[in-house]
Design a protein around this motif. Sequence first.
Motif, short mmCIF file in Angstrom:
data_model
loop_
_atom_site.label_atom_id
_atom_site.label_comp_id
_atom_site.label_asym_id
_atom_site.label_seq_id
_atom_site.Cartn_x
_atom_site.Cartn_y
_atom_site.Cartn_z
N SER A 1 -14.63 87.58 96.09
CA SER A 1 -15.91 87.83 96.74
C SER A 1 -16.69 88.72 95.77
CB SER A 1 -15.71 88.52 98.09
OG SER A 1 -15.35 89.87 97.91
N PRO A 2 -17.97 89.01 96.06
CA PRO A 2 -18.72 89.87 95.14
C PRO A 2 -18.08 91.24 94.90
CG PRO A 2 -20.23 88.74 96.60
CD PRO A 2 -18.83 88.45 97.11
N SER A 3 -17.24 91.71 95.82
CA SER A 3 -16.65 93.04 95.64
C SER A 3 -15.13 93.02 95.45
CB SER A 3 -16.99 93.93 96.84
OG SER A 3 -16.43 93.40 98.01
N LEU A 4 -14.53 91.82 95.36
CA LEU A 4 -13.08 91.73 95.19
C LEU A 4 -12.73 90.79 94.02
CD1 LEU A 4 -11.88 91.35 98.89
CD2 LEU A 4 -11.68 93.39 97.44
N ILE A 5 -11.89 91.29 93.12
CA ILE A 5 -11.44 90.51 91.98
C ILE A 5 -9.92 90.43 92.01
CG2 ILE A 5 -11.36 90.34 89.44
CD1 ILE A 5 -14.19 90.04 90.52
N LEU B 1 -14.23 96.43 94.11
CA LEU B 1 -15.33 96.93 93.28
C LEU B 1 -16.47 97.54 94.09
CD1 LEU B 1 -15.63 93.84 90.88
CD2 LEU B 1 -14.10 95.81 90.70
N SER B 2 -16.27 97.75 95.38
CA SER B 2 -17.36 98.18 96.26
C SER B 2 -17.69 99.67 96.15
CB SER B 2 -17.05 97.82 97.72
OG SER B 2 -15.91 98.54 98.17
N VAL C 1 -7.43 99.56 93.16
CA VAL C 1 -6.49 98.51 93.55
C VAL C 1 -6.22 98.62 95.04
CG1 VAL C 1 -4.23 97.47 93.15
CG2 VAL C 1 -5.37 98.68 91.29
N ARG C 2 -6.43 97.51 95.75
CA ARG C 2 -6.13 97.46 97.20
C ARG C 2 -4.74 96.90 97.45
NH1 ARG C 2 -10.34 97.87 101.13
NH2 ARG C 2 -8.79 97.07 102.56
N TYR C 3 -4.31 95.97 96.58
CA TYR C 3 -3.04 95.28 96.78
C TYR C 3 -2.46 94.92 95.42
CZ TYR C 3 0.35 91.71 98.10
OH TYR C 3 1.50 90.99 98.26
#
Length: 107
Positions: free
Chosen positions: A62-66, A87-88, A94-96
Motif C-alpha cells: 500500500s502507499p505506506s507499507l513495503i 512508512l506512515s 518494521v511491523r512484521y
Amino acid sequence: MELLDSDVRREPDRVRELLHPDFVEIGRSGRRWTMSATIAALEAETSRIQPETDEWLFNEVSPSLILVTYRITGDAGSSRHASLWDLSGAIPVVRYHQGTTVRANDE
C-alpha cells in the motif's frame, strides 16, 4: 541493514526506534517474538560477523507499507526473510518480520 549490525542490535533505544510498537516476528525456529522480547534477546546477543545478504526485493503493499524480502547467508547457512515496513511515520519501522531456514538443496 542496520538491524543486521551487532552494535545496533545491542542498542535497545535504537532498535526500539526501528520497530513498530506492535512489532511481531516469527523466527526461523517458528517462535513468535514480541517487540519487548526481541529487544531483550538482541541486547544479550554476542558480537557476530554481519551476514551477507542478496536477492533483495521491495514490493509496495500500500502507499505506506513495503514488503521487503531478502536472503541471508552466514556461518549457520542460508535463510530467507520477509519484513513489512511501515512508512506512515517520521521514519520507516518494521511491523512484521519472518525468517525461514533454507535447506542447502533448496537454494
